[in-house]
Design a protein around this motif. Structure first.
Motif: not given
Length: 171
Positions: A156-161
């Motif tokens: 889910k942390m991929k979207n944090r960029k």
């Protein structure tokens, strides 16, 4: 031995130099890939002896005391010896650095002055997630990051960029 006379206030103080001895239990088992650390950890005992010697040269009565896992025996000794202060070199108990605040807590409960940090900063030094929250609450900038409670959260942390390089710090 250097004779510096009596301490500035005119009377010697009874000072216990206390260090952790728990490293003696930290023998690496045969075949372990971990580097041996006993020699490096034993430096704290040598340092404690040197500090006690310096304090003695300054006119104080000193004793060096080691502690491994329980503070009960140490606290009884400090009470029995009627120490005026503790030079605290304890960084872990029972090989657990998270227990570093335990000795200052007990010394404060006995009204024995000591060197080093009080329990609160020692506790925070082992809780990076708390420190980040405290700094943020006071509008002190910190590096971008996130706390992962479970490995399933990582995708889910991929979207944090977040920009590379990234650093992982266990909370």
């Amino acid at each position: 031995m250097i004779d510096h006379g009596k301490p500035p206030n005119g009377s010697p103080k009874r000072v216990a130099v206390v260090h952790n001895d728990d490293f003696k239990k930290d023998e690496n088992p045969a075949g372990s890939d971990e580097p041996p650390s006993q020699e490096a950890n034993a430096e704290v005992a040598l340092t404690a002896g040197k500090i006690a010697s310096i304090l003695k040269d300054l006119g104080h009565e000193t004793m060096v005391l080691g502690v491994t896992d329980s503070l009960d025996g140490l606290m009884s000794n400090l009470d029995r010896l009627r120490v005026d202060a503790v030079f605290n070199l304890v960084e872990s108990l029972d090989n657990d650095p998270g227990r570093e605040p335990d000795l200052p807590k007990r010394l404060e409960s006995m009204n024995i002055p000591y060197t080093g940090n009080s329990p609160a900063p020692l506790l925070l030094s082992h809780a990076k997630d708390w420190v980040k929250q405290i700094l943020s609450a006071h509008h002190i900038p910190t590096a971008p990051g996130f706390i992962v409670q479970d490995l399933s959260e990582i995708p889910k942390m991929k979207n944090r960029k977040l920009p590379f390089p990234l650093f992982v710090k266990p909370a």
